[in-house]
Each structure stands twice: as C-alpha cells, then as structure tokens.
Write an enzyme that holds these catalytic residues in place. Structure first.
Site, PDB file in Angstrom:
ATOM      1  N   ILE A   1     -29.696 -61.604 -15.706  1.00  0.00           N
ATOM      2  CA  ILE A   1     -30.136 -63.009 -15.611  1.00  0.00           C
ATOM      3  C   ILE A   1     -28.927 -63.937 -15.703  1.00  0.00           C
ATOM      4  O   ILE A   1     -28.180 -63.861 -16.672  1.00  0.00           O
ATOM      5  CB  ILE A   1     -31.104 -63.368 -16.755  1.00  0.00           C
ATOM      6  CG1 ILE A   1     -32.263 -62.364 -16.831  1.00  0.00           C
ATOM      7  CG2 ILE A   1     -31.638 -64.770 -16.584  1.00  0.00           C
ATOM      8  CD1 ILE A   1     -33.198 -62.610 -18.012  1.00  0.00           C
TER       9      ILE A   1
ATOM     10  N   LYS B   1     -26.028 -62.087 -28.854  1.00  0.00           N
ATOM     11  CA  LYS B   1     -26.288 -62.880 -27.648  1.00  0.00           C
ATOM     12  C   LYS B   1     -26.719 -64.301 -28.020  1.00  0.00           C
ATOM     13  O   LYS B   1     -26.257 -65.284 -27.428  1.00  0.00           O
ATOM     14  CB  LYS B   1     -27.368 -62.189 -26.809  1.00  0.00           C
ATOM     15  CG  LYS B   1     -26.939 -60.805 -26.319  1.00  0.00           C
ATOM     16  CD  LYS B   1     -28.119 -60.007 -25.758  1.00  0.00           C
ATOM     17  CE  LYS B   1     -27.692 -58.596 -25.357  1.00  0.00           C
ATOM     18  NZ  LYS B   1     -28.840 -57.718 -25.054  1.00  0.00           N
TER      19      LYS B   1
ATOM     20  N   LYS C   1     -20.667 -58.500 -25.764  1.00  0.00           N
ATOM     21  CA  LYS C   1     -21.269 -59.527 -26.640  1.00  0.00           C
ATOM     22  C   LYS C   1     -20.749 -59.428 -28.065  1.00  0.00           C
ATOM     23  O   LYS C   1     -20.573 -60.429 -28.744  1.00  0.00           O
ATOM     24  CB  LYS C   1     -22.789 -59.421 -26.627  1.00  0.00           C
ATOM     25  CG  LYS C   1     -23.312 -58.033 -26.932  1.00  0.00           C
ATOM     26  CD  LYS C   1     -24.463 -57.648 -26.034  1.00  0.00           C
ATOM     27  CE  LYS C   1     -24.073 -56.401 -25.283  1.00  0.00           C
ATOM     28  NZ  LYS C   1     -24.986 -55.891 -24.319  1.00  0.00           N
TER      29      LYS C   1
END
Lengths: 428, 428
Positions: free
Chosen positions: A138, A207, A107
């Site tokens: 996820i 993120k 990230k």
C-alpha cells in the site's frame, strides 16, 4: 536517454529477489516511466551460493553490505536485510556518508533510529525512503507525505500486521482457539522468527511510530507506543464481540491530543460494518484522517514478494525521477520531540471477566467500576456449566486512568476468578 | 528559505475558495513541508463582488483567466473553472505557452484534450497535474503513477461518481424508486447542472479514461468508453440483486485485453461482501490491480470543498517540492494510441424482463438465449399480481456480442412485455 540510476541491493530474501526480478523484467517500462534506465550494479547477501530463481551473474557481488553501500558504481543503497542494529544500521550510515540515497523496507531500523538517520541524510543532502516498511504494497507513506500534504492530520489508524489479522479472523471463521490458530500460522510460515514481533504488536507498533512522525511532525517515538498483543484474546471474546456487532482487531491509532501524542497498538473492538471491521485475513488497512480530506482508507496486501517489492520500486522510481524530500516529509532538524499523551483519549471499553457464582458478586464488580467513575452501558452474563460465570461489560466512555484503576481493583474483590481483560472500543 | 511558489488561481467556486483557505491557514506548515513558501499572486473568477467567506484583498484580480495565466508573477496556473472547451482550455494553453506549470481539477478538459495538453506541456518543459480530477480527495493518480510505478497494471476499477452511488444506495436503504431519489439528489444540490454528466455516467467515464491512460500507457481515449447510465435501474433490480448477494454500482472498469483496451462505465453487479459492494453513499472507491502489488483499494470522499482542495494542494506541494513528471506518468509522445477492445471480456450477466403470463413464454426466452450460445445459471420468476411475470436470469459467462444478440432478439419473441435489462456481474 539520461544516465541510469544504479542500485546496490543488500539482502536477497523474498523482497530483494522480487526487486531484482522486476528490474530485469520491466527494464523498458521502468525507463520510460522514470526517464532513465534503472539498473543494478551490485548485490549482497548472506549466502552467495543459494538458488534464488533469478540470475545474478550480471551484478557484482559483495560479501559485506557496508562495502556494497560504499561502491563507486552505486547511486542508491537498497537495504532489505532487516534488523534494527548491527549491519543494517552500519551499512545504511555508510551509504549516507558515501553520498548514496537509501531505500529501505526496514521498519525496526527506522522506528529505532529513523530520526538520527534522517538527520544524517539531510546533512549529506541524501534521501531515505521507506514505503515498503509500512503496510506492504500500500503506498501509504506517499499518500500521507505527499498526497495529503495540504492537511493537518487529525488521526491515523491501521491494521498493519497481517499475521495478527489472519489469526483473529481465522479464530472467528473457524471457531478455533488462539493457541491452535497460532500453531497454524506458525506452520504456514506466517510468523516472524520471534513471534512476539507479530502477536506482541511490536512490528505493527514500529509502523505506527513512523506514520505518527510524518502525520504530526514529531520525531519518531517508538518507545512511547502503548502496546498490547493479541495473546490474551479468546474465542469467546471474538464471539461475544460479534454478538454485539463488533470485530476485534489489533489496531494502531495515533492522534494528537491536548496533552500530547497518543500512540496505541492494542486489540480494539471496531464496528463489524466498518471498513476496518470487514477486513479479513492477512490484508492490511490504513485510515488517514485530515482536516481537509476527512477520511481516506487504503487497503492492500501487507506482505509478500510482489507487493513489498512493488513498494520498494515505488521509492526507487521516485528517486530515479528526481523526487527528493526529507524522510518524514519535512526537515528532520525541525521535527519536535513527541510529548506522549497522558492517559489518552476516553473511550468505551469491553470488559470480560469470570465471577464466582455467589450472590453479590456482580454487585461488587459494579461498585468497583462505579467507584472508579465508570458507568456500565451493557452487561451480559452468559449461561455456564462450570463454577464460574463469564460476564461481559460494555462501559460508557471512560478515561484510561479510571479504567486502569478499576481493573487493578478487581483481583482484590474476592469474586473475580480470572485475570479480567479490557479492550477499547474504537470509533472508526 | 527558498523562493516562494506563486499561484494564480482561476475559479473561486467551492474548490478554489477551499484552496485559498488552506494556503492562508497553513502557510507555515506548507512552507516546512515544501521547503519554500506557497503563495497566491492573483485570482480570477466570474463575479468579483461575490462574498466567498475568505479575504481576497491580498491578491491581484484578473477578470480574464487567460491574462491570469500569463502573469509574470505566477509560477503555477491553478485551473478550477471547469468546462472542456472555451476559457478553461484557452487559459491552460496560454499558461503552458507562457512557461507556467498547471494544476487542474478539470476531468472533462483532460478527457477531451489531455493528450494534446500533455504534448504541449512537455514541449515547453512544464508539468500538468490533475489529482483532483479523479475521485476527489483520494490520492489515486499519485498511487497509480508513482507508488505503483513498478507494476504492469492489469485492471483498474472504480466507483467514481458519488451522486450515482448515493442514488443507488439510497434506493436500496429507503426502498424508494429511482425518480424519487433522483429528485432528492437534485434538491440536495448533488447533481451537476446537466444531470446526464452524473446519472449518464459521463463524469465517471471522464475519470476512468484518465486512469486508463496512466495504467496502460495509452493516449486518453474517452470516446471509446462504453457508457451506460443508471436511469434504467429499478428498485426491483436492486432488491433482486440483493436477494442474490449482490449490489448494483455504476462501476468503471479498464483493462487491457487480447484485442485491445476495454473501458466500461456501466451499472454492474458486484458481491455485497466486497469492498465495492459495501460502499455506501457519496463515497468513492478505486481498485488498482497490478502484476506485483496484486490489489490496492482506495476509498474516500469523491467531492466537496475540503477533499477536492486537499487533492489540488497535493499537486501544488509536489510542484513546490520540485517533483516533475509527465502528466500521464511517461512522455506523452511515447503513449500508444489506444486500440479499443472488440466485444470485451466475457462475464456472467443479470437479465431482467417481464413476460406475458402464457404457457411457453419462458421457454421462448430460454431458447433465444441458448441460440445465442448463452446458458442460464439461475432463474427466478417472482410472484405477480398484474398480467406480466417478472423474470430474472443470471447467465453463465457470456461474450458481450452473444448477449447483445440475444437481447436484440427478445422483442421479436412476442412474449417479452418490457425493454429487458442486462447488467454485467463483475468479478471484483
């Protein structure tokens, strides 16, 4: 069966080892699902001799990730080293230049260089995918970029740092102060080497900036994320918030406003009964709001070997299946430069401060708020044994600029004995 | 810019109209995201003259969906008519035979003929996608098939009929009996023309059978779903369950057991504090559990114009982007025939019955349970004014067969005055 998709994996920490394990254990299943075998040609890591609990003898070893990225027998460069400059960037660029696709969990790299890397990849006809970089297991990048491709997104929110959520919920459930729970988290190995990445909100802000780029068609703009960590949150804040029906979360919010793109990663109050309010421990949650889909909530493990490796494999399988798409859901060359919002959207705020126990102290604070155009919705003064009176205020909707002005005025009033805290109450 | 992707849309109800609206309103955004324009060539519906609030004059009209499916100027046949036989099936097959890809929201069609249609599509080199068929706007098919492709799935669960969840949560919040809330739902237009599709669990079972096929690599086997509706649930059940910390949900569960595939769509008790327990109103929730990802929870609107059209557009955009994959995530020819599990996994159960108010009545019930090998965990007898005593029992883990045996014995005991009810307590 078609040609195998051949990976070069750089970085054999928890996630890299997890990916190797999945590819070894599920070769048949992956081949059936992808329509072709997924194999590993070569790996690279800092220490060759380290015992990782998974056999690596079938794979070529490269000491240098850049050399790995350029290997003839590698189709996809899987970057699991981390770090936003240095080797990770160099190797990723080398991979693209050598005509490889890239899957990364990094990230920080993307928050800092995502736009430039996307441009390079597109010029070379290669793809970069980064599902594992946001919210662990996820599949949120996929949901946003593909599943919700028929929406103009209106807001994206999330609790995306499990360590912070662990600390905040543990403070509440155990009634422990921040410092003590921070130490616990450190002892449990939950914290990054530089803890500010976690508790300062930096990791979560990385993120958020990636989700914002996809959601609003703008170039990644990590530098404009308004960022506050959780270090100033006290157990009293948590208890008082709970008294009023709220939970405190390190909440990321991105939305397009009239004045530009608002990106915040700050501790916020959310209703205790909302899905975000109910989120306990290290679990992550992302809320995606679009003009057609209304609201989608995704919840799952934000870290760990299995979940993060699962996200990496989702990207690898997409490439194996021939799914090819620009990194941020549309050509990077067409992404607009983000115009940071001025001031941000108005919201009610929770204020906490200590006042000298003298007549007129509260009146001075109330006047300062009123002078800044802020009206008070609820106020509580708690019983106290010491010389100072803890006071909590919930304001009506206030502009961020007005609030900042009022907060700046507090020390000069001569009655506020601490550094007052202001937390946004987010409507979720 | 590349060639447009040209749609033929059959069915202009809420969802079809929503899809037309999105394509008209977001032409530029969709083209940027897909790398090519998405256009509509022709539409078809039962009544041509009906006012739908969206201009249709740009599109050719076909009275016959089969003719629409075969048109030269159609690349993707979008089937939004519904019904599991007749025209929907005929037109879908005609589309595949004519070399078109298919996007459909038709869960009934796929639950009954999904395997055969997938085989036909693969033989013709065409794709069928059906995100909108399961859980409305939630991109759950995508998450399961693509995002979690690196997992062996262990369990899939969901509340996938918003009407049932509306009825159950409204009974609880308003303290109203089933019949009254059913009538409300009917007046609000929440129920299908045949309400058994909703309250009988059929619609939700259709969806579960599709998820199970993808998750476990088996041919769709709707016929083996163990199905019970919510018609027997009383307000007392809901209240008593709440007393014990549970909520009652029409819950679908699919898992692979030692004896085969277990598929259930039945009212279950789940912990009130779990994400499933906290789900209110018409919202849907799907829980995906895999060996690597642990648990992912997805929540969102299960129906409605915007959300369902959003799901259809997700599929359309995937096709426009060139993503091509077998309907159930791997070649249909390789899907195993599902072997239905015998008996199913053991679980604790909630039992409710009325007993004659005579000495020894409770003992008889307890003995019958014990004879079937079922032990009692908690028992409550409620205060009563009438002649019969309402009794609630929570059992320890019991095999389904043992439970059925015990329940079958109840009427013969001469002390049970109603038809006893047994609800599984699902660990979520």
């Amino acid at each position: 069966m078609n040609d195998p998709l051949r990976l070069g994996i750089a970085g054999l920490g928890t996630v890299g080892t997890g990916v190797v394990r999945i590819i070894r254990q599920k070769a048949d299943l992956l081949a059936r699902r992808a329509g072709r075998p997924v194999t590993i040609s070569a790996v690279s890591a800092r220490s060759r001799g380290k015992e990782r609990g998974v056999p690596l003898g079938d794979y070529a070893w490269e000491d240098d990730p850049v050399a790995l990225a350029r290997r003839e027998d590698v189709d996809v460069f899987v970057e699991l080293m981390g770090g936003h400059d240095g080797t990770a960037k160099e190797a990723t660029e080398a991979a693209i230049a050598a005509g490889k696709d890239v899957v990364t969990a990094n990230k920080a790299l993307l928050a800092h260089h995502g736009h430039a890397l996307a441009l390079e990849a597109e010029a070379a006809g290669r793809v970069i995918r980064f599902e594992a970089a946001v919210a662990g297991g996820i599949p949120v990048i996929k949901a946003l970029t593909e599943g919700l491709a028929g929406n103009d997104m209106t807001r994206v929110m999330g609790v995306m740092n499990g360590t912070c959520n662990y600390i905040l919920t543990r403070m509440q459930s155990a009634g422990l102060p921040y410092e003590e729970v921070f130490q616990e988290a450190s002892d449990l190995g939950y914290l990054e080497a530089d803890p500010q990445l976690d508790v300062g909100g930096i990791d979560a802000a990385h993120k958020l900036s990636l989700l914002a780029s996809i959601a609003f068609g703008t170039q990644v703009d990590f530098g404009s994320v308004q960022m506050e960590g959780i270090g100033a949150i006290t157990i009293e804040d948590i208890t008082h918030a709970a008294d009023m029906g709220y939970r405190i979360k390190l909440l990321g919010v991105a939305q397009m406003t009239g004045s530009g793109l608002e990106q915040r990663m700050t501790p916020c109050l959310v209703p205790a009964t909302s899905p975000l309010g109910q989120l306990e421990g290290g679990t992550n949650m992302v809320v995606l709001e679009g003009d057609n889909v209304e609201q989608i909530v995704l919840r799952g493990p934000g870290a760990g070997m299995g979940p993060t490796a699962s996200a990496v494999m989702g990207d690898v399988m997409d490439i194996a299946r021939g799914f090819r798409m620009p990194a941020f859901g549309q050509p990077a060359a067409g992404l607009k430069q983000a115009q940071p919002a001025e001031g941000g959207t108005a919201a009610p705020y929770y204020l906490r401060m200590s006042l000298t126990d003298k007549p007129g102290a509260l009146a001075k604070v109330a006047t300062a708020l009123g002078d800044a155009g802020i009206s008070i919705n609820r106020l509580r003064q708690y019983d106290h044994s010491g010389p100072d009176a803890p006071v909590l205020i919930v304001t009506h909707k206030a502009a961020r600029g007005d609030l900042d002005r009022a907060m700046a005025a507090m020390p000069g009033l001569g009655v506020v004995t601490n550094l007052p805290i202001a937390l946004r109450i987010e409507s979720v």
